[in-house]
Design a protein around this motif. Structure first.
Motif, mmCIF file in Angstrom:
data_model
loop_
_atom_site.group_PDB
_atom_site.id
_atom_site.type_symbol
_atom_site.label_atom_id
_atom_site.label_comp_id
_atom_site.label_asym_id
_atom_site.label_seq_id
_atom_site.Cartn_x
_atom_site.Cartn_y
_atom_site.Cartn_z
ATOM 1 N N LEU A 79 27.259 40.010 51.740
ATOM 2 C CA LEU A 79 27.378 38.775 52.603
ATOM 3 C C LEU A 79 25.927 37.784 52.419
ATOM 4 C CD1 LEU A 79 28.966 37.201 54.263
ATOM 5 C CD2 LEU A 79 28.187 38.274 56.417
ATOM 6 N N ILE A 80 24.798 38.647 52.431
ATOM 7 C CA ILE A 80 23.434 38.098 52.262
ATOM 8 C C ILE A 80 23.424 37.479 50.788
ATOM 9 C CG2 ILE A 80 20.743 38.549 52.073
ATOM 10 C CD1 ILE A 80 21.339 40.709 54.283
ATOM 11 N N ILE A 81 23.767 38.177 49.812
ATOM 12 C CA ILE A 81 23.700 37.868 48.573
ATOM 13 C C ILE A 81 24.721 36.589 48.234
ATOM 14 C CG2 ILE A 81 24.440 38.502 46.104
ATOM 15 C CD1 ILE A 81 23.487 41.293 46.699
ATOM 16 N N SER A 82 25.837 36.391 48.766
ATOM 17 C CA SER A 82 26.846 35.616 48.548
ATOM 18 C C SER A 82 26.494 34.245 49.344
ATOM 19 C CB SER A 82 28.347 35.851 49.081
ATOM 20 O OG SER A 82 28.351 36.253 50.523
ATOM 21 N N LEU A 83 25.687 34.374 50.413
ATOM 22 C CA LEU A 83 25.312 33.272 51.219
ATOM 23 C C LEU A 83 23.991 32.323 50.339
ATOM 24 C CD1 LEU A 83 25.062 31.481 53.685
ATOM 25 C CD2 LEU A 83 23.327 33.147 54.696
ATOM 26 N N TYR A 84 23.324 33.464 49.635
ATOM 27 C CA TYR A 84 22.093 32.920 49.016
ATOM 28 C C TYR A 84 22.776 32.269 47.664
ATOM 29 C CZ TYR A 84 18.414 33.000 45.457
ATOM 30 O OH TYR A 84 17.468 32.587 44.582
ATOM 31 N N LEU A 85 23.501 32.579 47.107
ATOM 32 C CA LEU A 85 24.203 32.179 45.745
ATOM 33 C C LEU A 85 25.086 31.058 46.126
ATOM 34 C CD1 LEU A 85 25.472 35.339 43.774
ATOM 35 C CD2 LEU A 85 23.628 33.941 43.424
ATOM 36 N N SER A 86 25.818 30.788 47.236
ATOM 37 C CA SER A 86 26.479 29.721 47.646
ATOM 38 C C SER A 86 25.550 28.712 47.987
ATOM 39 C CB SER A 86 27.283 30.105 48.843
ATOM 40 O OG SER A 86 27.901 29.190 49.567
ATOM 41 N N ARG A 87 24.251 28.915 48.699
ATOM 42 C CA ARG A 87 23.176 27.700 49.094
ATOM 43 C C ARG A 87 22.809 27.299 47.804
ATOM 44 N NH1 ARG A 87 22.046 26.972 54.192
ATOM 45 N NH2 ARG A 87 19.686 25.933 53.333
ATOM 46 N N LYS A 88 22.800 27.927 46.732
ATOM 47 C CA LYS A 88 22.428 27.338 45.385
ATOM 48 C C LYS A 88 23.344 26.460 44.615
ATOM 49 C CE LYS A 88 19.707 29.711 42.685
ATOM 50 N NZ LYS A 88 19.150 30.688 41.658
ATOM 51 N N GLY A 89 24.661 26.614 45.438
ATOM 52 C CA GLY A 89 25.697 25.442 44.728
ATOM 53 C C GLY A 89 26.482 26.172 43.860
ATOM 54 N N LEU A 90 26.329 27.616 43.636
ATOM 55 C CA LEU A 90 27.356 28.293 42.712
ATOM 56 C C LEU A 90 28.642 28.577 43.123
ATOM 57 C CD1 LEU A 90 24.627 30.973 41.320
ATOM 58 C CD2 LEU A 90 25.295 28.770 40.189
ATOM 59 N N ILE A 91 29.685 28.240 42.107
ATOM 60 C CA ILE A 91 31.097 28.574 42.466
ATOM 61 C C ILE A 91 31.297 30.064 42.780
ATOM 62 C CG2 ILE A 91 33.480 28.700 41.592
ATOM 63 C CD1 ILE A 91 32.465 26.028 42.430
ATOM 64 N N LYS A 92 30.449 31.082 42.097
ATOM 65 C CA LYS A 92 30.553 32.199 42.271
ATOM 66 C C LYS A 92 30.228 32.500 43.594
ATOM 67 C CE LYS A 92 30.154 33.873 37.382
ATOM 68 N NZ LYS A 92 29.104 34.610 36.481
ATOM 69 N N GLY A 93 29.172 32.005 44.216
ATOM 70 C CA GLY A 93 28.730 32.307 45.393
ATOM 71 C C GLY A 93 29.599 31.980 46.531
ATOM 72 N N ARG A 94 30.213 30.622 46.395
ATOM 73 C CA ARG A 94 31.287 30.254 47.356
ATOM 74 C C ARG A 94 32.492 31.214 47.296
ATOM 75 N NH1 ARG A 94 31.931 23.511 46.362
ATOM 76 N NH2 ARG A 94 29.304 23.072 46.275
ATOM 77 N N LEU A 95 32.976 31.634 46.131
ATOM 78 C CA LEU A 95 34.120 32.443 46.210
ATOM 79 C C LEU A 95 33.574 33.754 46.697
ATOM 80 C CD1 LEU A 95 35.465 31.924 42.332
ATOM 81 C CD2 LEU A 95 36.566 31.779 44.651
ATOM 82 N N LEU A 96 32.728 34.274 46.525
ATOM 83 C CA LEU A 96 32.308 35.803 46.939
ATOM 84 C C LEU A 96 31.809 35.590 48.712
ATOM 85 C CD1 LEU A 96 31.689 38.546 46.236
ATOM 86 C CD2 LEU A 96 29.201 38.019 45.856
ATOM 87 N N LEU A 97 31.387 34.516 48.978
ATOM 88 C CA LEU A 97 31.260 34.078 50.550
ATOM 89 C C LEU A 97 32.411 34.223 51.127
ATOM 90 C CD1 LEU A 97 29.192 33.537 52.768
ATOM 91 C CD2 LEU A 97 29.221 31.366 52.077
ATOM 92 N N THR A 98 33.375 33.364 50.673
ATOM 93 C CA THR A 98 34.597 33.265 51.173
ATOM 94 C C THR A 98 35.432 34.645 51.445
ATOM 95 O OG1 THR A 98 34.878 30.985 50.339
ATOM 96 C CG2 THR A 98 36.794 32.247 51.305
ATOM 97 N N GLU A 99 35.260 35.572 50.184
ATOM 98 C CA GLU A 99 35.896 36.627 50.158
ATOM 99 C C GLU A 99 35.312 37.691 51.284
ATOM 100 O OE1 GLU A 99 35.028 37.478 46.157
ATOM 101 O OE2 GLU A 99 36.210 35.767 45.440
ATOM 102 N N ILE A 100 33.850 37.681 51.247
ATOM 103 C CA ILE A 100 33.425 38.571 52.131
ATOM 104 C C ILE A 100 33.573 38.316 53.649
ATOM 105 C CG2 ILE A 100 31.200 39.673 53.049
ATOM 106 C CD1 ILE A 100 32.244 40.549 50.098
ATOM 107 N N LEU A 101 33.463 36.882 53.998
ATOM 108 C CA LEU A 101 33.927 36.523 55.392
ATOM 109 C C LEU A 101 35.244 37.049 55.612
ATOM 110 C CD1 LEU A 101 32.364 32.997 55.202
ATOM 111 C CD2 LEU A 101 31.498 34.989 56.724
#
Length: 290
Positions: A79-101
């Motif tokens: 969740l921490i990693i995905s939030l960081y990647l999502s805030r950087k605007g990465l699609i991978k980060g957004r996907l991972l954040l949604t999945e972990i949530l």
């Protein structure tokens, strides 16, 4: 990115509260230990008798502790990693954040309704609520119409889709195999113990199984929403199977008999869904942002 601050705030609250809840679930050990209890159904149930889950059965308590361990070592770091990647605007980060949530939503919905009432009840409800709104807003981050453009055309959609349908079928048959015979024979289903109903089975049969089948079909057809749903189901499967693997170890540790087939199949499925998640993440093409 719209909702970024709101999602970040909700996610940070989830990280803090889930760490408190999971840590307490693992470390608490006050109580006299196991004892027998006669349920309203006339069945003798072995109660765990100590810690946060002292009023739960030995089976459910061992599973909850295993789930807490998975949350600490896998759920929260991801969740921490995905939030960081999502805030950087990465699609991978957004996907991972949604999945972990989605994992946290499922986990603390089940805790809110399945676990015997304990001192963390309000925290479970808060985590369920926070996860629901964060998951909903995270889903809204995607432009569904363009989502398929972010994935490499070489992604083996038929393999992924068929595997998702297979996993959904296996879970569905596993739970129906437990419930239907008891309905036919007018007996109690295995695993009900002293609880009011089968919460996990209701969640899986009502949400996880249909979503797995639908996402499998949609991803095979290369429908945009299918990629998002497939990613959510696969990461849920990873966390679920990791938790089940930990639960099996926990049950063996406390002397509960576990089927040999389960010992072999669940870790094997776990490796397969991790492989599927790797395929998806490797296929993501990051767009350029202005």
């Amino acid at each position: 990115m719209k909702f970024r601050k709101t999602i970040s705030l909700l996610t940070l609250c989830i990280i803090i509260l889930s760490f408190i809840a999971a840590s307490y679930g693992i470390l608490s050990d006050n109580g006299n230990g196991q004892y027998e209890y006669k349920s309203i159904h006339g069945k003798t149930i072995l109660i765990y008798g100590k810690g946060l889950y002292k009023n739960d059965s030995v089976s459910v308590a061992s599973q909850a502790i295993a789930q807490d361990i998975v949350t600490i070592i896998l759920g929260i770091p991801l969740l921490i990693i995905s939030l960081y990647l999502s805030r950087k605007g990465l699609i991978k980060g957004r996907l991972l954040l949604t999945e972990i949530l989605g994992y946290f939503l499922y986990t603390y919905t089940s805790y809110s309704f399945l676990s015997m009432y304990n001192s963390l009840f309000l925290i479970y409800v808060m985590l369920m609520s926070l996860s629901f709104f964060a998951f909903t807003l995270a889903m809204m981050l995607f432009d569904i119409q363009d989502l398929s453009l972010y994935f490499d055309e070489k992604l083996p959609v038929k393999f992924l889709g068929c595997f998702l349908i297979f996993i959904a079928f296996v879970i569905g048959m596993m739970w129906l195999g437990r419930i239907v015979p008891s309905l036919i024979n007018n007996t109690l289903p295995n695993g009900l113990e002293h609880y009011a109903t089968l919460v996990i089975q209701a969640l899986d049969l009502g949400f996880l199984v249909p979503t797995g089948i639908i996402s499998g079909i949609l991803v095979i057809k290369k429908k945009a929403i299918g990629y998002l749903l497939a990613s959510v189901v696969i990461i849920k499967s990873i966390t679920m199977l990791s938790a089940i693997t930990a639960m099996i170890i926990g049950q063996i540790h406390v002397g509960i008999k576990v089927n040999f087939v389960e010992i072999v199949l669940f870790p094997l499925f776990n490796l397969l869904v991790i492989y599927c998640m790797t395929l998806i993440m490797k296929s993501v093409k990051e767009p350029r942002y202005e």
